[in-house]
Scaffold this motif. Sequence first.
Motif, PDB file in Angstrom:
ATOM      1  N   PHE A 291      -8.375   1.195 -15.365  1.00  0.00           N
ATOM      2  CA  PHE A 291      -7.007   0.698 -15.502  1.00  0.00           C
ATOM      3  C   PHE A 291      -6.312   0.615 -14.146  1.00  0.00           C
ATOM      4  O   PHE A 291      -5.403  -0.184 -13.960  1.00  0.00           O
ATOM      5  CB  PHE A 291      -6.200   1.564 -16.473  1.00  0.00           C
ATOM      6  CG  PHE A 291      -6.481   1.269 -17.915  1.00  0.00           C
ATOM      7  CD1 PHE A 291      -6.090   0.085 -18.489  1.00  0.00           C
ATOM      8  CD2 PHE A 291      -7.163   2.187 -18.690  1.00  0.00           C
ATOM      9  CE1 PHE A 291      -6.352  -0.210 -19.814  1.00  0.00           C
ATOM     10  CE2 PHE A 291      -7.432   1.913 -20.028  1.00  0.00           C
ATOM     11  CZ  PHE A 291      -7.027   0.722 -20.585  1.00  0.00           C
ATOM     12  N   GLY A 292      -6.714   1.456 -13.203  1.00  0.00           N
ATOM     13  CA  GLY A 292      -6.115   1.410 -11.879  1.00  0.00           C
ATOM     14  C   GLY A 292      -6.675   0.305 -11.001  1.00  0.00           C
ATOM     15  O   GLY A 292      -5.967  -0.265 -10.176  1.00  0.00           O
ATOM     16  N   LEU A 293      -7.953  -0.016 -11.159  1.00  0.00           N
ATOM     17  CA  LEU A 293      -8.602  -0.924 -10.226  1.00  0.00           C
ATOM     18  C   LEU A 293      -8.730  -2.362 -10.713  1.00  0.00           C
ATOM     19  O   LEU A 293      -8.597  -3.297  -9.923  1.00  0.00           O
ATOM     20  CB  LEU A 293     -10.011  -0.403  -9.898  1.00  0.00           C
ATOM     21  CG  LEU A 293     -10.071   0.888  -9.086  1.00  0.00           C
ATOM     22  CD1 LEU A 293     -11.499   1.347  -8.952  1.00  0.00           C
ATOM     23  CD2 LEU A 293      -9.449   0.684  -7.726  1.00  0.00           C
ATOM     24  N   VAL A 294      -9.017  -2.553 -11.986  1.00  0.00           N
ATOM     25  CA  VAL A 294      -9.393  -3.878 -12.485  1.00  0.00           C
ATOM     26  C   VAL A 294      -8.159  -4.747 -12.728  1.00  0.00           C
ATOM     27  O   VAL A 294      -7.198  -4.325 -13.367  1.00  0.00           O
ATOM     28  CB  VAL A 294     -10.216  -3.754 -13.786  1.00  0.00           C
ATOM     29  CG1 VAL A 294     -10.511  -5.122 -14.370  1.00  0.00           C
ATOM     30  CG2 VAL A 294     -11.496  -2.993 -13.526  1.00  0.00           C
TER      31      VAL A 294
ATOM     32  N   LYS B 148       0.843  -1.192   0.000  1.00  0.00           N
ATOM     33  CA  LYS B 148       0.000   0.000   0.000  1.00  0.00           C
ATOM     34  C   LYS B 148       0.876   1.238   0.000  1.00  0.00           C
ATOM     35  O   LYS B 148       1.925   1.287   0.629  1.00  0.00           O
ATOM     36  CB  LYS B 148      -0.943   0.007   1.209  1.00  0.00           C
ATOM     37  CG  LYS B 148      -1.797  -1.235   1.305  1.00  0.00           C
ATOM     38  CD  LYS B 148      -2.641  -1.442   0.073  1.00  0.00           C
ATOM     39  CE  LYS B 148      -3.472  -2.701   0.193  1.00  0.00           C
ATOM     40  NZ  LYS B 148      -4.077  -3.113  -1.019  1.00  0.00           N
ATOM     41  N   PHE B 149       0.408   2.264  -0.715  1.00  0.00           N
ATOM     42  CA  PHE B 149       1.201   3.481  -0.876  1.00  0.00           C
ATOM     43  C   PHE B 149       0.582   4.630  -0.081  1.00  0.00           C
ATOM     44  O   PHE B 149       1.183   5.151   0.844  1.00  0.00           O
ATOM     45  CB  PHE B 149       1.296   3.818  -2.368  1.00  0.00           C
ATOM     46  CG  PHE B 149       2.098   5.032  -2.694  1.00  0.00           C
ATOM     47  CD1 PHE B 149       3.439   5.107  -2.371  1.00  0.00           C
ATOM     48  CD2 PHE B 149       1.521   6.114  -3.321  1.00  0.00           C
ATOM     49  CE1 PHE B 149       4.181   6.232  -2.674  1.00  0.00           C
ATOM     50  CE2 PHE B 149       2.254   7.231  -3.632  1.00  0.00           C
ATOM     51  CZ  PHE B 149       3.577   7.301  -3.307  1.00  0.00           C
ATOM     52  N   ILE B 150      -0.619   5.031  -0.415  1.00  0.00           N
ATOM     53  CA  ILE B 150      -1.338   6.079   0.300  1.00  0.00           C
ATOM     54  C   ILE B 150      -2.691   5.509   0.701  1.00  0.00           C
ATOM     55  O   ILE B 150      -3.475   5.093  -0.159  1.00  0.00           O
ATOM     56  CB  ILE B 150      -1.537   7.341  -0.575  1.00  0.00           C
ATOM     57  CG1 ILE B 150      -0.187   7.952  -0.945  1.00  0.00           C
ATOM     58  CG2 ILE B 150      -2.412   8.359   0.140  1.00  0.00           C
ATOM     59  CD1 ILE B 150      -0.292   9.109  -1.897  1.00  0.00           C
ATOM     60  N   GLY B 151      -2.954   5.493   1.995  1.00  0.00           N
ATOM     61  CA  GLY B 151      -4.210   4.931   2.465  1.00  0.00           C
ATOM     62  C   GLY B 151      -4.270   3.451   2.143  1.00  0.00           C
ATOM     63  O   GLY B 151      -3.412   2.676   2.536  1.00  0.00           O
TER      64      GLY B 151
ATOM     65  N   CYS C 134      -2.918   6.123 -11.631  1.00  0.00           N
ATOM     66  CA  CYS C 134      -4.068   6.075 -12.549  1.00  0.00           C
ATOM     67  C   CYS C 134      -5.144   7.067 -12.130  1.00  0.00           C
ATOM     68  O   CYS C 134      -5.717   7.762 -12.973  1.00  0.00           O
ATOM     69  CB  CYS C 134      -4.645   4.669 -12.624  1.00  0.00           C
ATOM     70  SG  CYS C 134      -3.584   3.504 -13.496  1.00  0.00           S
ATOM     71  N   PHE C 135      -5.429   7.171 -10.822  1.00  0.00           N
ATOM     72  CA  PHE C 135      -6.431   8.133 -10.357  1.00  0.00           C
ATOM     73  C   PHE C 135      -5.964   9.560 -10.624  1.00  0.00           C
ATOM     74  O   PHE C 135      -6.749  10.421 -11.023  1.00  0.00           O
ATOM     75  CB  PHE C 135      -6.701   7.957  -8.869  1.00  0.00           C
ATOM     76  CG  PHE C 135      -7.364   6.660  -8.515  1.00  0.00           C
ATOM     77  CD1 PHE C 135      -7.997   5.870  -9.470  1.00  0.00           C
ATOM     78  CD2 PHE C 135      -7.367   6.201  -7.215  1.00  0.00           C
ATOM     79  CE1 PHE C 135      -8.613   4.681  -9.146  1.00  0.00           C
ATOM     80  CE2 PHE C 135      -7.984   5.014  -6.866  1.00  0.00           C
ATOM     81  CZ  PHE C 135      -8.597   4.250  -7.837  1.00  0.00           C
TER      82      PHE C 135
ATOM     83  N   THR D 140      -2.546   1.334  -3.906  1.00  0.00           N
ATOM     84  CA  THR D 140      -1.178   1.035  -4.344  1.00  0.00           C
ATOM     85  C   THR D 140      -0.661   2.206  -5.174  1.00  0.00           C
ATOM     86  O   THR D 140      -1.408   3.124  -5.531  1.00  0.00           O
ATOM     87  CB  THR D 140      -1.156  -0.249  -5.183  1.00  0.00           C
ATOM     88  OG1 THR D 140      -1.951  -0.062  -6.344  1.00  0.00           O
ATOM     89  CG2 THR D 140      -1.690  -1.440  -4.398  1.00  0.00           C
ATOM     90  N   LYS D 141       0.625   2.170  -5.499  1.00  0.00           N
ATOM     91  CA  LYS D 141       1.207   3.233  -6.335  1.00  0.00           C
ATOM     92  C   LYS D 141       0.530   3.287  -7.697  1.00  0.00           C
ATOM     93  O   LYS D 141       0.252   4.365  -8.222  1.00  0.00           O
ATOM     94  CB  LYS D 141       2.707   2.993  -6.533  1.00  0.00           C
ATOM     95  CG  LYS D 141       3.544   3.227  -5.321  1.00  0.00           C
ATOM     96  CD  LYS D 141       5.005   2.951  -5.624  1.00  0.00           C
ATOM     97  CE  LYS D 141       5.840   3.008  -4.380  1.00  0.00           C
ATOM     98  NZ  LYS D 141       7.241   2.693  -4.649  1.00  0.00           N
TER      99      LYS D 141
END
Length: 142
Positions: free
Chosen positions: A66-69, A16-19, A28-29, A22-23
């Motif tokens: 692209f960030g989640l799936v 985990k990166f923030i909260g 992506c967000f 992941t990075k």
Amino acid sequence: MAYVDVPKDLTNIKTKFIGNFTKRQCVCFGIGIVVGFPGYFIVRSVAGTTPAFYSLIALMAPFFLFGLVEKDGLPLEVYLLNYIRHRFAYPQIRLMGSENIYEYYEDKRKVEIEQRRLEKMNKKGGETEKWHRIFRNPETLP
């Protein structure tokens, strides 16, 4: 006493990166926000709030996806690339041709068997001419 479950397969645990993100998800967000909000403000000045909101969703959704799936342990872009390659780049029907290396030996064995049979007939004093003629040309059968 405190009790903590430890999973057996530690390869599925992501750092985990923030909260709880992941990075990769944060990047992506961030790209989605950078692309989505200017589009929102441009469309809002031209068409109004509701179409601007829908354009914001349409612009940000691909980056969020692209960030989640992940499917089968692969990120979405790798999975889509593999799907496109499989579906469009490579042929769907694979022609499989194989050579039967035993056909040569099977034919050779049949010839040897026939030669032995003819040799036995010669030893018995049979009509080898007639059998040669039949063996070589089956249309001449009596």
